[in-house]
Design a protein around this motif. Structure first.
Motif, PDB file in Angstrom:
ATOM      1  N   UNK A 277       0.806  -1.223   0.000  1.00  0.00           N
ATOM      2  CA  UNK A 277       0.000   0.000   0.000  1.00  0.00           C
ATOM      3  C   UNK A 277       0.837   1.271   0.000  1.00  0.00           C
ATOM      4  N   UNK A 278       2.028   1.197   0.582  1.00  0.00           N
ATOM      5  CA  UNK A 278       2.886   2.382   0.628  1.00  0.00           C
ATOM      6  C   UNK A 278       4.037   2.310  -0.370  1.00  0.00           C
ATOM      7  N   UNK A 279       4.055   1.255  -1.180  1.00  0.00           N
ATOM      8  CA  UNK A 279       5.118   1.061  -2.176  1.00  0.00           C
ATOM      9  C   UNK A 279       6.504   1.171  -1.554  1.00  0.00           C
ATOM     10  N   UNK A 280       6.668   0.442  -0.451  1.00  0.00           N
ATOM     11  CA  UNK A 280       7.964   0.394   0.220  1.00  0.00           C
ATOM     12  C   UNK A 280       8.867  -0.613  -0.504  1.00  0.00           C
ATOM     13  N   UNK A 281      10.067  -0.190  -0.817  1.00  0.00           N
ATOM     14  CA  UNK A 281      11.043  -1.082  -1.432  1.00  0.00           C
ATOM     15  C   UNK A 281      11.789  -1.829  -0.340  1.00  0.00           C
ATOM     16  N   UNK A 282      11.758  -3.156  -0.400  1.00  0.00           N
ATOM     17  CA  UNK A 282      12.460  -3.987   0.579  1.00  0.00           C
ATOM     18  C   UNK A 282      13.566  -4.749  -0.145  1.00  0.00           C
ATOM     19  N   UNK A 283      14.780  -4.606   0.357  1.00  0.00           N
ATOM     20  CA  UNK A 283      15.915  -5.260  -0.293  1.00  0.00           C
ATOM     21  C   UNK A 283      16.943  -5.669   0.748  1.00  0.00           C
ATOM     22  N   UNK A 284      17.884  -6.474   0.324  1.00  0.00           N
ATOM     23  CA  UNK A 284      18.995  -6.843   1.185  1.00  0.00           C
ATOM     24  C   UNK A 284      20.278  -6.287   0.612  1.00  0.00           C
ATOM     25  N   UNK A 285      21.373  -6.471   1.335  1.00  0.00           N
ATOM     26  CA  UNK A 285      22.690  -6.205   0.747  1.00  0.00           C
ATOM     27  C   UNK A 285      23.550  -7.433   0.986  1.00  0.00           C
ATOM     28  N   UNK A 286      24.402  -7.718   0.022  1.00  0.00           N
ATOM     29  CA  UNK A 286      25.336  -8.825   0.136  1.00  0.00           C
ATOM     30  C   UNK A 286      26.722  -8.267  -0.143  1.00  0.00           C
ATOM     31  N   UNK A 287      27.424  -7.937   0.930  1.00  0.00           N
ATOM     32  CA  UNK A 287      28.752  -7.340   0.821  1.00  0.00           C
ATOM     33  C   UNK A 287      28.689  -5.973   0.147  1.00  0.00           C
ATOM     34  N   UNK A 288      29.473  -5.740  -0.917  1.00  0.00           N
ATOM     35  CA  UNK A 288      29.632  -4.366  -1.416  1.00  0.00           C
ATOM     36  C   UNK A 288      30.357  -4.384  -2.747  1.00  0.00           C
ATOM     37  N   UNK A 289      30.267  -3.283  -3.458  1.00  0.00           N
ATOM     38  CA  UNK A 289      31.055  -3.070  -4.675  1.00  0.00           C
ATOM     39  C   UNK A 289      31.528  -1.622  -4.705  1.00  0.00           C
ATOM     40  N   UNK A 290      32.812  -1.454  -4.979  1.00  0.00           N
ATOM     41  CA  UNK A 290      33.407  -0.135  -5.202  1.00  0.00           C
ATOM     42  C   UNK A 290      33.097   0.846  -4.067  1.00  0.00           C
ATOM     43  N   UNK A 291      33.318   0.390  -2.859  1.00  0.00           N
ATOM     44  CA  UNK A 291      33.033   1.239  -1.694  1.00  0.00           C
ATOM     45  C   UNK A 291      34.296   1.761  -1.013  1.00  0.00           C
ATOM     46  N   UNK A 292      35.437   1.118  -1.201  1.00  0.00           N
ATOM     47  CA  UNK A 292      36.646   1.528  -0.466  1.00  0.00           C
ATOM     48  C   UNK A 292      37.076   2.964  -0.765  1.00  0.00           C
TER      49      UNK A 292
END
Length: 343
Positions: A277-292
């Protein structure tokens, strides 16, 4: 240079020993790093106590540790020899660089990934490790080895706030005031969030969160985040607790985002009606890319403080104590020094 090294090895559940092993050979494109500091992660503790995380099972001796910094002592063929002596923070993963996910820039999702301290790949509770040269990131002199090691969990925080869509003026609720929750709060502040609410059961952790970026804290046994606080633009779960995840999603306002970071149950009940009803996006994260590169800049510029997170320092012979330090509510981040804890 010595041909052998000391290594802390997990033989089985809560069974650790220190072994002498050969210093790893340096393959073309790799660098050899003398490890200076290694942060203790919740995943290390999970492997130590339970022998597995989901489908990743410890079936043979494993070296834990994947948050690390050190000094390059040798380089492989094709790597600039002037890098010897360079202080570096290590991005602890080896993607294949060839699969569809790697070519799309999502190398964290590489199905052929070899990640430090993830069975059967050994980690960094050792005096030396090797890594591809591009994943050995140069540390400015102003960034300590301890902070360099903790760029890894900061990368998790950066990945989380990017997924959450944090921009200047955003509001965010973070469940859990442990190391990742505190780091997510600092990352959210650096990305411009003006309201950062942290929920945690432990009073000491709530109090500490206020000095690391939180603008307010709540006790979930007293405050119902679904009704007693104003809706937030984003929710980041750093607890893994099913109730915290469900309530956190309900605290998100229209078109907001919920990002699941904490290690929790493999299956949970979610508030689907609220999400729809509120169009909430639900996601996960698995580690990272290009963050250092971003992480280094945030620390070097003083926008994120990692040094103050360190509450325990241990040598290679004291890895058990380091892994068990999380039982102390005053503990936030423990660091292992394979060359010996500084005095």
């Amino acid at each position: 240079m010595t041909s052998t090294q000391r290594v802390s090895v997990l033989l089985g559940t809560q069974d650790l020993t220190v072994e002498d092993r050969p210093v790893p050979a340096v393959d073309p494109g790799d660098v050899l790093v003398r490890v200076a500091a290694v942060g203790v992660c919740g995943s290390d503790v999970h492997y130590y106590r339970h022998g597995r995380i989901g489908d990743f099972v410890v079936e043979e001796p494993l070296v834990l540790g994947h948050e690390l910094s050190g000094t390059i002592t040798a380089v492989g063929e094709g790597v600039d020899p002037s890098r010897v002596g360079e202080r570096v923070a290590i991005e602890p993963q080896r993607p294949c660089h060839r699969c569809a996910q790697c070519l799309a820039g999502r190398y964290n999702l590489c199905p052929n990934m070899r990640f430090y301290a993830t069975p059967p790949v050994d980690g960094a509770f050792a005096e030396f490790v090797t890594i591809e040269s591009e994943f050995a990131h140069t540390l400015p002199d102003s960034v300590s080895f301890e902070a360099g090691a903790l760029l890894e969990p900061l990368s998790v925080g950066i990945a989380a706030v990017r997924k959450a869509g944090i921009v200047p003026g955003s509001s965010v609720l973070i469940a859990g005031a442990g190391p990742i929750g505190i780091i997510c709060a600092q990352a959210a502040r650096a990305f411009g969030a003006s309201r950062i609410v942290i929920s945690d059961l432990v009073p000491e952790r709530r109090e500490r969160a206020l000095s690391f970026g939180a603008t307010e804290t709540v006790d979930p046994t007293v405050t119902d985040v679904t009704s007693d606080i104003a809706p937030v633009d984003a929710f980041i779960d750093a607890s893994g607790a099913p109730r915290a995840v469900s309530d956190g999603i309900k605290a998100v306002g229209p078109a907001g985002a919920a990002v699941l970071v904490g290690l929790g149950n493999s299956e949970m009940t979610l508030p689907v009606e609220h999400i729809q009803n509120l169009e909430v996006t639900v996601t996960g994260i698995f580690r990272y890319t290009n963050t250092w590169p971003v992480a280094i800049e945030l620390v070097a510029s003083g926008q994120v403080d990692l040094d103050s997170l360190v509450t325990g320092r241990f040598g290679l012979d004291d890895v058990r104590e380091a892994l068990e330090s999380d039982t102390d509510p005053e503990s936030l981040k423990s660091v292992v020094y394979p060359g010996g804890a500084p005095r």
